[in-house]
Design a protein around this motif. Sequence first.
Motif, PDB file in Angstrom:
ATOM      1  N   VAL A  44       0.850  -1.191   0.000  1.00  0.00           N
ATOM      2  CA  VAL A  44       0.000   0.000   0.000  1.00  0.00           C
ATOM      3  C   VAL A  44       0.883   1.237   0.000  1.00  0.00           C
ATOM      4  O   VAL A  44       1.882   1.300   0.722  1.00  0.00           O
ATOM      5  CB  VAL A  44      -0.915   0.031   1.246  1.00  0.00           C
ATOM      6  CG1 VAL A  44      -1.741   1.315   1.276  1.00  0.00           C
ATOM      7  CG2 VAL A  44      -1.837  -1.183   1.259  1.00  0.00           C
ATOM      8  N   GLU A  45       0.517   2.218  -0.820  1.00  0.00           N
ATOM      9  CA  GLU A  45       1.242   3.490  -0.887  1.00  0.00           C
ATOM     10  C   GLU A  45       0.300   4.635  -0.533  1.00  0.00           C
ATOM     11  O   GLU A  45      -0.928   4.493  -0.628  1.00  0.00           O
ATOM     12  CB  GLU A  45       1.816   3.697  -2.293  1.00  0.00           C
ATOM     13  CG  GLU A  45       2.848   2.646  -2.686  1.00  0.00           C
ATOM     14  CD  GLU A  45       3.321   2.839  -4.130  1.00  0.00           C
ATOM     15  OE1 GLU A  45       2.507   3.317  -4.963  1.00  0.00           O
ATOM     16  OE2 GLU A  45       4.481   2.501  -4.414  1.00  0.00           O
ATOM     17  N   PRO A  46       0.859   5.780  -0.106  1.00  0.00           N
ATOM     18  CA  PRO A  46      -0.005   6.937   0.192  1.00  0.00           C
ATOM     19  C   PRO A  46      -0.872   7.300  -1.009  1.00  0.00           C
ATOM     20  O   PRO A  46      -0.411   7.327  -2.150  1.00  0.00           O
ATOM     21  CB  PRO A  46       1.008   8.049   0.502  1.00  0.00           C
ATOM     22  CG  PRO A  46       2.225   7.329   0.990  1.00  0.00           C
ATOM     23  CD  PRO A  46       2.284   6.061   0.181  1.00  0.00           C
ATOM     24  N   GLY A  47      -2.137   7.545  -0.756  1.00  0.00           N
ATOM     25  CA  GLY A  47      -3.077   7.886  -1.826  1.00  0.00           C
ATOM     26  C   GLY A  47      -3.812   6.695  -2.396  1.00  0.00           C
ATOM     27  O   GLY A  47      -4.747   6.864  -3.191  1.00  0.00           O
ATOM     28  N   ASN A  48      -3.427   5.485  -1.982  1.00  0.00           N
ATOM     29  CA  ASN A  48      -4.146   4.295  -2.445  1.00  0.00           C
ATOM     30  C   ASN A  48      -5.490   4.189  -1.727  1.00  0.00           C
ATOM     31  O   ASN A  48      -5.615   4.517  -0.541  1.00  0.00           O
ATOM     32  CB  ASN A  48      -3.346   3.025  -2.166  1.00  0.00           C
ATOM     33  CG  ASN A  48      -2.171   2.822  -3.103  1.00  0.00           C
ATOM     34  OD1 ASN A  48      -1.357   1.940  -2.894  1.00  0.00           O
ATOM     35  ND2 ASN A  48      -2.052   3.651  -4.138  1.00  0.00           N
ATOM     36  N   LEU A  49      -6.497   3.710  -2.457  1.00  0.00           N
ATOM     37  CA  LEU A  49      -7.795   3.415  -1.868  1.00  0.00           C
ATOM     38  C   LEU A  49      -7.874   1.931  -1.558  1.00  0.00           C
ATOM     39  O   LEU A  49      -7.462   1.094  -2.364  1.00  0.00           O
ATOM     40  CB  LEU A  49      -8.922   3.806  -2.821  1.00  0.00           C
ATOM     41  CG  LEU A  49      -9.258   5.297  -2.868  1.00  0.00           C
ATOM     42  CD1 LEU A  49     -10.075   5.612  -4.113  1.00  0.00           C
ATOM     43  CD2 LEU A  49     -10.023   5.711  -1.622  1.00  0.00           C
TER      44      LEU A  49
END
Length: 449
Positions: free
Chosen positions: A78-83
């Motif tokens: 998971v990366e920042p901005g992922n939903l």
Amino acid sequence: MLKPYNEYRYFGLPWLEEIPSHWTMMRNKNVLIEKKEVVGSSANNYLLLSLTLNGVIARDMINAKGKFPKDFNTYKVVEPGNLIFCLFDIDETPRTVGLSPLNGMITGAYDVFQPVNINGKYLYYYYLSIDNVKGLKPLYTGLRKVINIQTFLGTKLPVPPKEEQNQIVRFLDWKLSKINKLIRVKKKQIVLLNEQKQVIINNAVTKGLDPNVPMKDSGIEWIGQIPQEWVVNRLKTQISLSTSKKNRDNEFYVGMENIQSWTGKYVSTTEIDSEGICNIFENNNILFGKLRPYLAKVYLTENNGVCSSEFLVLKNFNGILRYMFYILLSYKFIDLVNSSTYGAKMPRANWSFIGNCNIPIPSLEDQNRIASYLDEKCYKIENLKGKIQNEIDLLYEYRTRLISDVVTGKVDVRDIEIPEYEADSDETIDDEIDDNLVLDEEGGEMEVE
């Protein structure tokens, strides 16, 4: 006052019949790219994330609670901005959508997406509004209430122009920050009232109600000084432990989940405890929770029934029962019992320690006066807490309605000027966070309490 748009057109979703006429329609597959990368053998390099009612948060691995797989190899990156979406058990899952602010990994049972050609936070707010009313019900199938990934990607959604998306996000960030701050203030008021209540109880059961009476040293650290006429005795000399047991059958049942912490209130629940052999109690017994005693599960019974074996059943008090109830509910007594627990995962106290704890014993007349005084004081505090909690509930309802009205185009925020403000997110706004982890069923599981 927020106003609606001038014109609307039919949209045709079960949860959204119309949208502003200048908004367009896209499908999820046009704005979401599915991410399937797993951490594999590099799991130790990733922060463990959890999808909760307060958003996507990092798990506390030092004071870990909940369930974990034997290994994390199948967890997704998971990366920042992922939903993040949980597309199964829709009705039971506390939260089915989250926008990650963090790098990390999350259970492979969830679906992870990268937003494209859209403001990712607008999309998050949109699906949050649907999740708040469990609006995705028409899409799921089967006993596990699963939404097929292709069905989800083929579902249409309303898309405002890009600048309007950005304005919607700015507006909601601002308004929700204000609401969250109000909720925090009111929750702090409840915390302070709880602390005030505990001080009142502890002072009354150890010092009495007359500040002018001569005092003496009790010789017991947790008690301190007591009125000169009082005595100190071991708990087991004043009240007895009942060890009678029977099968639960159809008896009135009290489980640990039925008793509110620190209030002694019984709360009805639809949960079914699997316990077979239970402790028997009678009217006017005291149930004292020995499992995790820091939770202060203490209850003065009002009828006959059976209870979880995690309760001690105390009866035949040589005095005013409600006075004993307040002693057992006092924070210094709870701290004392909690210091004696055994077992790291599920700490318990035992009767041999509790029964040998010394307690202050006033005259029967003083016991009655103290119990009546505390009944009145605690009632007023609990009543005030109830009013504040109602205000909190209304703020949550307003927040939910505001998100829905804005992201579905029921109100127009294009011309609202957003002032400078201090951001306040949903994280840690609740006293308890409901972790909603899903196990890696193929890898097995271990439980951390």
